[in-house]
Design an enzyme around this catalytic site. Structure first.
Site, mmCIF file in Angstrom:
data_model
loop_
_atom_site.group_PDB
_atom_site.id
_atom_site.type_symbol
_atom_site.label_atom_id
_atom_site.label_comp_id
_atom_site.label_asym_id
_atom_site.label_seq_id
_atom_site.Cartn_x
_atom_site.Cartn_y
_atom_site.Cartn_z
ATOM 1 N N ILE A 108 -1.068 12.624 9.975
ATOM 2 C CA ILE A 108 -1.353 12.702 11.368
ATOM 3 C C ILE A 108 -0.136 13.743 11.599
ATOM 4 C CG2 ILE A 108 -1.587 11.931 13.584
ATOM 5 C CD1 ILE A 108 -2.512 9.219 12.334
ATOM 6 N N ASN B 39 4.803 9.408 0.965
ATOM 7 C CA ASN B 39 3.273 9.382 1.048
ATOM 8 C C ASN B 39 3.004 10.882 1.326
ATOM 9 O OD1 ASN B 39 0.979 7.750 0.663
ATOM 10 N ND2 ASN B 39 0.578 7.714 2.703
ATOM 11 N N ASP C 195 15.197 9.809 4.940
ATOM 12 C CA ASP C 195 14.667 8.450 5.032
ATOM 13 C C ASP C 195 15.043 7.817 6.390
ATOM 14 O OD1 ASP C 195 14.189 5.611 4.814
ATOM 15 O OD2 ASP C 195 13.547 5.924 2.951
ATOM 16 N N PHE D 183 6.071 9.111 13.547
ATOM 17 C CA PHE D 183 4.941 8.807 12.539
ATOM 18 C C PHE D 183 5.508 7.880 11.452
ATOM 19 C CE2 PHE D 183 3.608 12.947 14.342
ATOM 20 C CZ PHE D 183 2.267 12.713 15.106
ATOM 21 N N SER E 142 -1.018 1.343 17.227
ATOM 22 C CA SER E 142 -2.381 1.302 16.413
ATOM 23 C C SER E 142 -2.963 0.305 17.549
ATOM 24 C CB SER E 142 -2.271 0.835 15.058
ATOM 25 O OG SER E 142 -3.409 0.247 14.625
ATOM 26 N N TYR F 63 1.429 -5.173 8.465
ATOM 27 C CA TYR F 63 1.476 -3.916 8.886
ATOM 28 C C TYR F 63 1.516 -3.696 10.332
ATOM 29 C CZ TYR F 63 -0.378 0.600 10.480
ATOM 30 O OH TYR F 63 -0.615 1.724 11.318
ATOM 31 N N LYS G 240 3.964 -2.863 13.978
ATOM 32 C CA LYS G 240 3.712 -2.109 14.955
ATOM 33 C C LYS G 240 3.772 -2.834 16.302
ATOM 34 C CE LYS G 240 2.739 1.816 12.837
ATOM 35 N NZ LYS G 240 3.289 2.995 12.955
ATOM 36 N N ASN H 181 -9.717 5.080 14.888
ATOM 37 C CA ASN H 181 -9.605 5.680 13.630
ATOM 38 C C ASN H 181 -9.669 6.925 13.377
ATOM 39 O OD1 ASN H 181 -10.690 2.666 13.784
ATOM 40 N ND2 ASN H 181 -10.982 3.002 11.507
ATOM 41 N N ARG I 159 -14.565 -7.284 3.905
ATOM 42 C CA ARG I 159 -13.069 -7.162 3.509
ATOM 43 C C ARG I 159 -12.325 -8.154 4.350
ATOM 44 N NH1 ARG I 159 -10.646 -1.251 3.870
ATOM 45 N NH2 ARG I 159 -10.843 -1.666 6.380
HETATM 46 P P1 NAD Z 1 0.894 9.304 6.422
HETATM 47 O O1 NAD Z 1 1.418 8.338 5.411
HETATM 48 O O2 NAD Z 1 0.093 10.193 5.908
HETATM 49 O O3 NAD Z 1 2.130 9.509 7.122
HETATM 50 C C1 NAD Z 1 3.256 8.814 7.267
HETATM 51 C C2 NAD Z 1 4.419 9.673 6.858
HETATM 52 O O4 NAD Z 1 5.754 9.048 7.057
HETATM 53 C C3 NAD Z 1 4.386 10.028 5.410
HETATM 54 O O5 NAD Z 1 4.886 11.538 5.066
HETATM 55 C C4 NAD Z 1 5.634 9.444 4.768
HETATM 56 O O6 NAD Z 1 6.215 10.103 3.793
HETATM 57 C C5 NAD Z 1 6.651 9.286 5.616
HETATM 58 N N1 NAD Z 1 7.485 7.929 5.827
HETATM 59 C C6 NAD Z 1 7.038 6.782 5.523
HETATM 60 N N2 NAD Z 1 8.088 6.029 5.394
HETATM 61 C C7 NAD Z 1 9.108 6.727 5.623
HETATM 62 C C8 NAD Z 1 10.637 6.580 5.750
HETATM 63 N N3 NAD Z 1 11.159 5.438 5.710
HETATM 64 N N4 NAD Z 1 11.575 7.662 5.913
HETATM 65 C C9 NAD Z 1 10.880 8.933 6.337
HETATM 66 N N5 NAD Z 1 9.476 9.056 6.095
HETATM 67 C C10 NAD Z 1 8.910 8.163 5.794
HETATM 68 O O7 NAD Z 1 -0.089 8.292 7.562
HETATM 69 P P2 NAD Z 1 -0.651 8.756 8.647
HETATM 70 O O8 NAD Z 1 -2.017 8.292 8.846
HETATM 71 O O9 NAD Z 1 -0.362 10.403 8.888
HETATM 72 O O10 NAD Z 1 0.076 7.766 9.760
HETATM 73 C C11 NAD Z 1 1.233 8.342 10.686
HETATM 74 C C12 NAD Z 1 1.608 7.196 11.692
HETATM 75 O O11 NAD Z 1 0.177 6.760 12.547
HETATM 76 C C13 NAD Z 1 2.091 5.743 10.871
HETATM 77 O O12 NAD Z 1 2.982 5.463 11.775
HETATM 78 C C14 NAD Z 1 0.721 4.969 11.154
HETATM 79 O O13 NAD Z 1 0.881 3.629 10.950
HETATM 80 C C15 NAD Z 1 0.014 5.444 12.315
HETATM 81 N N6 NAD Z 1 -1.258 5.167 12.543
HETATM 82 C C16 NAD Z 1 -2.084 5.661 11.412
HETATM 83 C C17 NAD Z 1 -3.553 5.460 11.419
HETATM 84 C C18 NAD Z 1 -4.377 6.018 10.772
HETATM 85 O O14 NAD Z 1 -5.595 5.445 10.598
HETATM 86 N N7 NAD Z 1 -4.142 7.024 9.620
HETATM 87 C C19 NAD Z 1 -4.137 4.401 12.689
HETATM 88 C C20 NAD Z 1 -3.011 4.036 13.509
HETATM 89 C C21 NAD Z 1 -1.705 4.312 13.404
HETATM 90 C C1 WQD Z 2 -13.446 1.442 8.614
HETATM 91 C C2 WQD Z 2 -14.502 0.565 8.436
HETATM 92 C C3 WQD Z 2 -14.444 -0.918 6.709
HETATM 93 C C4 WQD Z 2 -13.458 1.542 3.246
HETATM 94 C C5 WQD Z 2 -7.539 0.555 9.366
HETATM 95 C C6 WQD Z 2 -6.083 -0.244 9.720
HETATM 96 C C7 WQD Z 2 -5.927 0.133 11.385
HETATM 97 C C8 WQD Z 2 -5.651 1.517 11.320
HETATM 98 C C9 WQD Z 2 -6.782 2.614 11.053
HETATM 99 C C10 WQD Z 2 -3.489 2.314 11.238
HETATM 100 C C11 WQD Z 2 -14.432 -0.839 8.234
HETATM 101 C C12 WQD Z 2 -15.395 -0.013 5.967
HETATM 102 C C13 WQD Z 2 -13.811 1.095 4.514
HETATM 103 C C14 WQD Z 2 -14.437 1.302 2.137
HETATM 104 C C15 WQD Z 2 -15.840 0.290 3.852
HETATM 105 N N1 WQD Z 2 -4.662 2.261 10.518
HETATM 106 N N2 WQD Z 2 -15.143 0.467 4.986
HETATM 107 N N3 WQD Z 2 -15.690 0.774 2.651
HETATM 108 O O1 WQD Z 2 -10.002 -1.283 8.691
HETATM 109 O O2 WQD Z 2 -11.133 0.015 10.916
HETATM 110 O O3 WQD Z 2 -8.529 0.349 10.329
HETATM 111 O O4 WQD Z 2 -7.313 2.084 9.724
HETATM 112 O O5 WQD Z 2 -3.012 1.788 11.976
HETATM 113 O O6 WQD Z 2 -4.766 -0.513 11.620
HETATM 114 O O7 WQD Z 2 -6.801 -1.863 9.700
HETATM 115 O O8 WQD Z 2 -10.152 1.321 8.831
HETATM 116 O O9 WQD Z 2 -11.177 3.018 7.464
HETATM 117 O O10 WQD Z 2 -10.242 1.065 6.359
HETATM 118 O O11 WQD Z 2 -12.367 0.866 7.578
HETATM 119 O O12 WQD Z 2 -17.087 -0.202 4.155
HETATM 120 O O13 WQD Z 2 -14.459 1.628 1.065
HETATM 121 O O14 WQD Z 2 -15.052 1.120 6.985
HETATM 122 O O15 WQD Z 2 -14.951 -2.293 6.316
HETATM 123 O O16 WQD Z 2 -15.533 -1.537 8.799
HETATM 124 P P1 WQD Z 2 -10.122 -0.089 9.665
HETATM 125 P P2 WQD Z 2 -10.825 1.857 7.555
#
Ligand code: NAD
Ligand code: WQD
Length: 341
Positions: free
Chosen positions: A12, A35, A58, A81, A125, A150, A154, A180, A295
């Site tokens: 993101i 990551n 970091d 992020f 989230s 996790y 948050k 999502n 799950r």
């Molecule tokens: P991502 O893992 O791709 O990005 C997170 C970044 O943070 C990575 O580049 C990682 O290297 C860096 N990072 C982690 N720990 C660190 C540290 N201690 N110091 C410096 N850098 C560090 O994940 P993303 O999907 O891009 O998510 C970004 C943010 O959005 C996160 O906070 C995540 O919790 C939140 N979020 C993501 C989702 C999702 O579904 N992807 C949903 C809700 C919230």
């Molecule tokens: C979506 C749907 C699974 C994988 C998670 C975190 C949430 C947020 C977003 C960070 C669900 C189904 C998945 C697979 C499947 N992250 N699924 N087979 O669980 O809604 O949310 O990511 O903040 O906090 O919990 O997202 O993409 O894992 O799953 O059937 O191999 O897909 O059961 O219904 P989720 P997801």
């Protein structure tokens, strides 16, 4: 504006860095690359023809953060992020998640407070609504108890931010509760590149499509939903990235001492089967799947009421489901090995 973006090399973060540059802002990224790969930001530079200042730092290292801030006394705001985000792993190794996410954020906030950089956007989230909340989730609901460490990390950070603002009203905070996020930039140059076996649905589907995995396991077909599979609110990552630019603009207009949460979602629930079928329809690639047990920790269905973001941030998720599928496939098919990290 000059914006500090923590975790900016991630999924993101890299899409948001691109939108910030497009909107005319300067971007300073700190990321420890645990990551992600620097390649994502190199590609953002190529796409925008602009430069990003990057530091491999970091967020748990306060001195290093202060060094970066000292080199950029003109930073106006932070988008935070950086976090670990694997829900399952967080249940097995909770201390790692609290250490990285909660302690990391505390360390970052202390450095920002010292440097008087007090406009702050936090990646929260939908998980903070917990397991009992009625759908659709709306910001006026009380937060609940997330099932994973996790999710709890948050929620803790949201609470820390609220306390910080009360004690130091120079802070202005927007907690963006993502639903999502899926998809990729339409160029196919940047996208989601998870390590190992993807935990999330969309990268798993994309890896089946590209032949890296044999078939998708759909976790549960006996939920109380229309087709028995879970329903979620999937939004395009580029829309989500725009939401951050809007949140920064909103913060600029606020008086001091504000901490507000915003849902960022489309408001439309879609089932796992609907996602799989739409992906096949848009890409003409068949996705073999089987039903597997539910799950642990998955809720049957949740989605956003996204009215507050529309009214206050002037933000809506505009891209279609077709865009989400098309752009996921463009990214995955052009980069079968992701960034090759
Ligand atoms: P991502 O893992 O791709 O990005 C997170 C970044 O943070 C990575 O580049 C990682 O290297 C860096 N990072 C982690 N720990 C660190 C540290 N201690 N110091 C410096 N850098 C560090 O994940 P993303 O999907 O891009 O998510 C970004 C943010 O959005 C996160 O906070 C995540 O919790 C939140 N979020 C993501 C989702 C999702 O579904 N992807 C949903 C809700 C919230
Ligand atoms: C979506 C749907 C699974 C994988 C998670 C975190 C949430 C947020 C977003 C960070 C669900 C189904 C998945 C697979 C499947 N992250 N699924 N087979 O669980 O809604 O949310 O990511 O903040 O906090 O919990 O997202 O993409 O894992 O799953 O059937 O191999 O897909 O059961 O219904 P989720 P997801």
């Amino acid at each position: 504006m000059k914006v500090l973006v923590t975790g900016g090399a991630g999924y993101i973060g890299s899409h948001t860095a691109l939108e910030l540059l497009h909107a005319g802002h300067e971007v300073v990224v700190i990321d420890n690359l645990c990551n992600s790969s620097l390649e994502s930001l190199k590609r953002v530079e190529l796409l925008t023809n602009k430069t990003i200042t990057f530091y491999q730092v970091d967020i748990r290292d306060g001195d290093e953060i202060s060094n970066v801030l000292a080199q950029h006394p003109d930073i106006n705001a932070t988008i935070h992020f950086a976090a670990l985000k694997a829900v399952g792993e967080s249940t097995q190794i909770p201390l790692k998640y609290y250490q990285n996410n909660v302690y990391g954020t505390l360390t970052l906030l202390e450095a920002l407070q010292k440097a008087k950089i007090t406009n702050f956007v936090f990646s929260s989230s939908a998980t903070v609504y917990g397991e009992e909340a009625p759908v659709p989730y709306v910001e006026t609901l009380k937060t609940g108890i997330p099932s994973s460490a996790y999710g709890k990390s948050k929620l803790m950070i949201e609470q820390i931010l609220s306390d910080l603002v009360k004690s130091d009203p120079s802070f202005k905070v927007a907690c963006l509760r993502y639903f999502n996020p899926i998809g990729a930039h339409e160029s196919g140059m940047i996208g989601e590149d998870p390590n190992g076996i993807p935990n999330n649905l969309m990268p798993f589907v994309a890896q089946v499509a590209v032949g890296k995995r044999d078939k998708l396991s759909i976790f549960g077909n006996d939920y109380p939903t229309n087709d028995g599979t879970c329903e979620r609110d999937y939004l395009h990552v580029v829309d989500l990235a725009h939401g951050h630019v809007k949140a920064l603009e909103w913060l600029e207009k606020q008086s001091n001492g504000i901490c507000e949460a915003f849902n960022l979602g489309t408001g439309n629930p879609l089932s796992v089967l609907e996602i799989v079928n739409e992906f096949s329809k848009v890409t003409n690639v068949n996705i073999p799947y089987e039903y597997a047990p539910q799950r642990e920790g998955d809720l049957p269905a949740f989605w956003a009421n996204a009215d507050k973001a529309k009214v206050e941030l002037n933000w809506t998720a505009d891209k279609s489901l077709e865009d989400m599928m098309k752009d996921t496939w463009h990214w995955q098919s052009s980069n079968p090995q992701g960034y090759g990290k």
